[in-house]
Design an enzyme around this catalytic site. Structure first.
Site, mmCIF file in Angstrom:
data_model
loop_
_atom_site.group_PDB
_atom_site.id
_atom_site.type_symbol
_atom_site.label_atom_id
_atom_site.label_comp_id
_atom_site.label_asym_id
_atom_site.label_seq_id
_atom_site.Cartn_x
_atom_site.Cartn_y
_atom_site.Cartn_z
ATOM 1 N N ILE A 42 0.759 -1.262 0.064
ATOM 2 C CA ILE A 42 -0.103 0.115 -0.020
ATOM 3 C C ILE A 42 0.974 1.263 -0.133
ATOM 4 C CG2 ILE A 42 -1.964 1.174 1.111
ATOM 5 C CD1 ILE A 42 -2.357 -1.415 2.794
ATOM 6 N N LYS A 66 15.861 -2.352 -1.044
ATOM 7 C CA LYS A 66 14.530 -2.297 -1.618
ATOM 8 C C LYS A 66 13.948 -0.917 -1.455
ATOM 9 C CE LYS A 66 13.258 -7.048 0.241
ATOM 10 N NZ LYS A 66 12.421 -7.726 1.138
ATOM 11 N N ASP A 93 14.019 0.989 11.194
ATOM 12 C CA ASP A 93 13.645 -0.380 11.302
ATOM 13 C C ASP A 93 12.693 -0.267 12.635
ATOM 14 O OD1 ASP A 93 13.564 -3.001 12.195
ATOM 15 O OD2 ASP A 93 15.727 -3.241 12.369
ATOM 16 N N ASN A 120 2.200 3.500 8.118
ATOM 17 C CA ASN A 120 1.824 2.603 7.394
ATOM 18 C C ASN A 120 2.528 1.209 7.431
ATOM 19 O OD1 ASN A 120 0.517 1.027 4.790
ATOM 20 N ND2 ASN A 120 2.825 1.316 4.260
ATOM 21 N N TYR A 204 -2.032 -9.297 16.376
ATOM 22 C CA TYR A 204 -2.397 -8.149 15.207
ATOM 23 C C TYR A 204 -3.687 -7.250 15.475
ATOM 24 C CZ TYR A 204 -2.562 -6.465 10.427
ATOM 25 O OH TYR A 204 -2.549 -5.423 9.433
ATOM 26 N N LYS A 208 -3.673 -3.130 16.172
ATOM 27 C CA LYS A 208 -4.488 -2.365 15.218
ATOM 28 C C LYS A 208 -5.276 -1.616 16.118
ATOM 29 C CE LYS A 208 -2.250 -2.532 12.607
ATOM 30 N NZ LYS A 208 -1.509 -1.649 11.589
ATOM 31 N N THR A 239 -1.284 -7.622 -1.060
ATOM 32 C CA THR A 239 0.101 -7.011 -0.901
ATOM 33 C C THR A 239 0.892 -8.219 -0.096
ATOM 34 O OG1 THR A 239 -0.673 -6.648 1.648
ATOM 35 C CG2 THR A 239 -1.019 -4.903 -0.024
#
EC number: 1.1.1.-
Length: 324
Positions: A42, A66, A93, A120, A204, A208, A239
């Site tokens: 994203i 990257k 990091d 993000n 997770y 969030k 993704t």
């Protein structure tokens, strides 16, 4: 609002109404942005959408190679836009708190303002995972480290807010439908946040929910400075986070409910630029692909409005002060 209906609204949202057409070419000249996790998924899609705007965009991530590959891919587009953004790499990091201040200092050495930061970055971790400082891995990389990073950049956000158009300086956090599906009662279970990952999806989901708590508390603390803080659920997107699945399962879920990453970038674009996001909606939760609605679980909404957001923020501060 029933849980099935709210899930349907997140998994199969209406088409975006705020797109790159609403953030015109050359419209962000002089603005400075940071997008974390921007070398893929994203974040990468958002950089592509913003490339014609003329902004200075820091592509932040863990792998310098990257990041540079992503920058090279985006800047090699043909034909080149008339007002291309300036893309700069920023090593960050989020698994290691000791690296965060160095990343913020590297940014501050080059810039005198920060107009928008999209927090993000952040993936999933297997059972047993911890950050380098021993915090549950999702909490460490999704909440504690991004809050520390944003806090270090706060003077530059305030500097931008003094001269920028009203409500245009923003901190954007990242939520998920996993808040509804897997977060513990009240969003965050403080008994688990300093232990290794015990259940990957539950932890997770808790992280969030923590991101929404940080958006709420950030709005309370920074609103007086002209900074808007919101949390957005970008949607269910194709993704690299889903690469852990085998090819058959990946093909199945892509066919059922995964959208191209560009659609998640539209949610982030709405969060960063829509006039609907303003002082009056500071602390808002944003659904895919750009709709302001309350978080889909009543217990999480209640916890965030009754002091748990402040409690979680203070836990994050204590967590990093032990190490940096």
């Amino acid at each position: 609002m029933s849980s099935l209906y709210t899930l349907w609204q997140q998994f199969y949202p209406p088409a975006p109404t705020f797109t790159e057409k609403d953030v015109g070419a050359g419209s962000q000249v002089g603005k400075v942005f940071i997008i974390t996790g921007a070398n893929s998924g994203i974040g990468y899609a958002l950089v592509k959408l913003l490339y014609p705007t003329g902004a200075t965009i820091y592509v932040a991530g863990r792998s310098p190679q990257k990041i540079q590959t992503a920058i090279n891919e985006i800047t090699s587009v043909s034909p080149s836009p008339s007002t291309p953004a300036t893309l700069k790499p920023l090593h960050l990091d989020l698994d290691d708190l000791t690296s965060i201040k160095a990343a913020a200092a590297a940014f501050a050495a080059q810039e005198s303002r920060l107009d928008i930061i999209w927090n993000n970055a952040g993936g999933g971790y297997p059972v047993g995972s911890v950050s380098k400082q021993g915090i549950e891995a999702h909490m460490g990389s999704h909440c504690v480290a991004p809050l520390l990073f944003t806090n270090e950049l706060l003077p530059l956000l305030r500097a931008a807010a003094r001269t920028a158009p009203k409500d245009s300086v923003r901190v954007v956090w990242t939520g998920s439908a996993q808040i509804q599906l897997n977060a513990p009662q009240g969003g965050v279970d403080f008994a688990r946040v300093e232990k290794p990952t015990t259940h990957d999806m539950q932890d997770y989901g808790a992280a969030k929910a923590g991101n929404w708590f940080l958006a709420v508390e950030g709005a309370r603390r920074w609103g007086k400075d002209g900074i808007v803080s919101v949390c957005q659920n970008p949607g269910n997107l194709s993704t690299p986070i889903y690469d852990i699945f085998g090819w058959f399962m990946l093909a199945l879920i892509r066919g059922l409910f995964l959208y191209d990453a560009k659609y998640g970038a539209y949610t982030m674009l709405f969060s960063g630029f829509s006039p609907e996001v303003n002082k009056g909606t500071n602390g808002a939760y944003i659904w895919p692909f750009g709709r302001i609605k309350p978080p889909p679980r009543a217990d999480v909404l209640q916890a965030g409005s009754e002091g748990k957001a402040k409690e979680f923020w203070e836990w994050c501060e204590r967590s990093w002060k032990k190490h940096v």
